[in-house]
Design a protein around this motif. Structure first.
Motif, PDB file in Angstrom:
ATOM      1  N   UNK A 180       0.830  -1.207   0.000  1.00 32.05           N
ATOM      2  CA  UNK A 180       0.000   0.000   0.000  1.00 32.05           C
ATOM      3  C   UNK A 180       0.867   1.262   0.000  1.00 32.05           C
ATOM      4  N   UNK A 181       1.960   1.240   0.758  1.00 32.28           N
ATOM      5  CA  UNK A 181       2.860   2.392   0.772  1.00 32.28           C
ATOM      6  C   UNK A 181       3.519   2.601  -0.585  1.00 32.28           C
ATOM      7  N   UNK A 182       3.906   1.512  -1.238  1.00 35.69           N
ATOM      8  CA  UNK A 182       4.564   1.654  -2.541  1.00 35.69           C
ATOM      9  C   UNK A 182       3.579   2.099  -3.622  1.00 35.69           C
ATOM     10  N   UNK A 183       2.324   1.679  -3.502  1.00 38.14           N
ATOM     11  CA  UNK A 183       1.319   2.191  -4.437  1.00 38.14           C
ATOM     12  C   UNK A 183       1.103   3.690  -4.235  1.00 38.14           C
ATOM     13  N   UNK A 184       1.131   4.112  -2.993  1.00 36.11           N
ATOM     14  CA  UNK A 184       1.057   5.542  -2.714  1.00 36.11           C
ATOM     15  C   UNK A 184       2.244   6.269  -3.340  1.00 36.11           C
ATOM     16  N   UNK A 186       3.932   5.422  -6.023  1.00 33.99           N
ATOM     17  CA  UNK A 186       3.740   5.507  -7.468  1.00 33.99           C
ATOM     18  C   UNK A 186       2.761   6.634  -7.805  1.00 33.99           C
ATOM     19  N   UNK A 187       1.715   6.773  -7.011  1.00 31.20           N
ATOM     20  CA  UNK A 187       0.756   7.863  -7.245  1.00 31.20           C
ATOM     21  C   UNK A 187       1.434   9.223  -7.073  1.00 31.20           C
ATOM     22  N   UNK A 188       2.316   9.326  -6.074  1.00 26.53           N
ATOM     23  CA  UNK A 188       3.050  10.577  -5.878  1.00 26.53           C
ATOM     24  C   UNK A 188       3.976  10.861  -7.054  1.00 26.53           C
ATOM     25  N   UNK A 189       4.612   9.821  -7.579  1.00 28.54           N
ATOM     26  CA  UNK A 189       5.488   9.993  -8.743  1.00 28.54           C
ATOM     27  C   UNK A 189       4.687  10.462  -9.948  1.00 28.54           C
ATOM     28  N   UNK A 190       3.541   9.843 -10.194  1.00 30.14           N
ATOM     29  CA  UNK A 190       2.699  10.237 -11.328  1.00 30.14           C
ATOM     30  C   UNK A 190       2.195  11.661 -11.147  1.00 30.14           C
ATOM     31  N   UNK A 191       1.845  12.023  -9.916  1.00 28.59           N
ATOM     32  CA  UNK A 191       1.373  13.382  -9.654  1.00 28.59           C
ATOM     33  C   UNK A 191       2.477  14.411  -9.925  1.00 28.59           C
ATOM     34  N   UNK A 192       3.694  14.137  -9.446  1.00 32.77           N
ATOM     35  CA  UNK A 192       4.795  15.068  -9.691  1.00 32.77           C
ATOM     36  C   UNK A 192       5.121  15.146 -11.178  1.00 32.77           C
ATOM     37  N   UNK A 193       5.001  14.023 -11.878  1.00 32.77           N
ATOM     38  CA  UNK A 193       5.239  14.030 -13.323  1.00 32.77           C
ATOM     39  C   UNK A 193       4.164  14.835 -14.044  1.00 32.77           C
ATOM     40  N   UNK A 241       7.279  11.877   0.056  1.00 33.21           N
ATOM     41  CA  UNK A 241       7.761  10.628   0.661  1.00 33.21           C
ATOM     42  C   UNK A 241       7.720  10.667   2.188  1.00 33.21           C
ATOM     43  N   UNK A 242       7.112  11.675   2.752  1.00 32.69           N
ATOM     44  CA  UNK A 242       7.049  11.821   4.204  1.00 32.69           C
ATOM     45  C   UNK A 242       6.464  10.599   4.923  1.00 32.69           C
TER      46      UNK A 242
END
Length: 302
Positions: A180-184, A186-193, A241-242
């Motif tokens: 669940x943390x790693x899926x979060x 990936x969502x943060x990476x997509x959002x920043x992209x 990543x907090x």
């Protein structure tokens, strides 16, 4: 042994100059420093294999927690300081100073992209290795007889999977909470992209015509404006990543894993994590007969 010791708490590791030097090195807000270091650590954890389950989970949390500090907090402070220095020292040419020495201005784009992608790819490589990992230390229970073998909880869930000519033992249920943390992440990476794409499109539209004449690709490669957009989107991804940061604390790490803690000894072997044994006074027994030793001396010896 210096970075992942088997016999030192965080306070003991802070007394080790080598550990302090490594920690400062990986927290430097410089492209590829943290990613390359953790890439080598991951290679050492996986090969020759099988890797230890606790070490893989600990690796992911250390990597993402250090990203919050290095790519988030420290990079943000570095960028603010660069703005401040340009304003203090180059008031007559503030725009030129920011373009050349501002956040991302003097950095190459390709190493930044590698650092950006490595921050999301390496944790998933470690997570994909979890089903093939082993628990090098078996769990024991207080109420169990000392001559009984520790229960191996993996054996019931393990299955053999064949790849080409190789057959591997796999436990597909590992890493449930961590997923669940790693899926979060990936969502943060997509959002920043996504933010980077919006910023790039907007800033490209506001550029002067002579800047656009070399094409969009050349602008992405050489433009100080895009480098600055990219810099702050990386900072955004680092700050997101907090949630990984608290799990760098061993007490909270137990929420994500039920396996026993491990570490590396002086020979590089993965062993059980144990604090060094404290010195104990010898057991002095009182004698019933008169041996000439007073009770005060006996208590002092204890």
């Amino acid at each position: 042994h210096h970075y992942l010791p088997h016999d030192k708490s965080i306070f003991g590791k802070l007394k080790d100059p080598m550990y302090c030097a490594i920690s400062i090195f990986i927290l430097l807000p410089v492209h590829l420093v943290r990613v390359l270091f953790f890439m080598f650590i991951l290679v050492f954890l996986i090969f020759p294999g099988p890797p230890d389950e606790f070490q893989l989970i600990n690796y992911i949390l250390l990597f993402k927690g250090s990203q919050f500090l290095s790519a988030g907090i420290f990079s943000m402070g570095r960028g603010a300081m660069q703005y401040f220095l340009c304003f203090c020292q180059h008031k007559e040419d503030l725009l030129g100073c920011i373009s050349s020495t501002g956040p991302g201005g003097g950095e190459a784009v390709i190493p930044g992209v590698q650092d950006y992608l490595g921050s999301v790819i390496l944790p998933w490589i470690a997570f994909s290795a979890l089903p093939y990992s082993r628990r090098y230390v078996k769990r024991t229970f207080v109420g169990r007889a000392s001559d009984e073998q520790p229960i191996d909880e993996e054996e019931e869930a393990a299955e053999m999977v064949k790849y080409c000519c190789f057959e591997c033992r796999v436990v597909k249920t590992k890493g449930g909470r961590l997923r669940h943390l790693l899926r979060y992440d990936v969502k943060c990476f997509v959002f920043s992209l996504f933010v980077l794409v919006l910023l790039s499109g907007w800033t490209w539209s506001t550029e002067l015509e002579h800047t656009k004449q070399h094409g969009f690709y050349a602008w992405l490669r050489d433009s100080p404006q895009f480098k600055e957009d990219f810099f702050w989107c990386k900072v955004l991804y680092g700050l997101l990543s907090l949630p990984f940061l608290p799990f760098m604390i061993p007490l909270l790490l137990q929420v994500l894993t039920h396996c026993e803690f491990t570490g590396y000894n002086e020979r590089g072997a993965c062993v059980e994590f144990l604090y060094p044994q404290c010195w104990q006074a010898p057991d002095v027994k009182e004698s019933s007969d008169d041996s000439g030793v007073s009770g005060a001396l006996i208590r002092r010896a204890r």
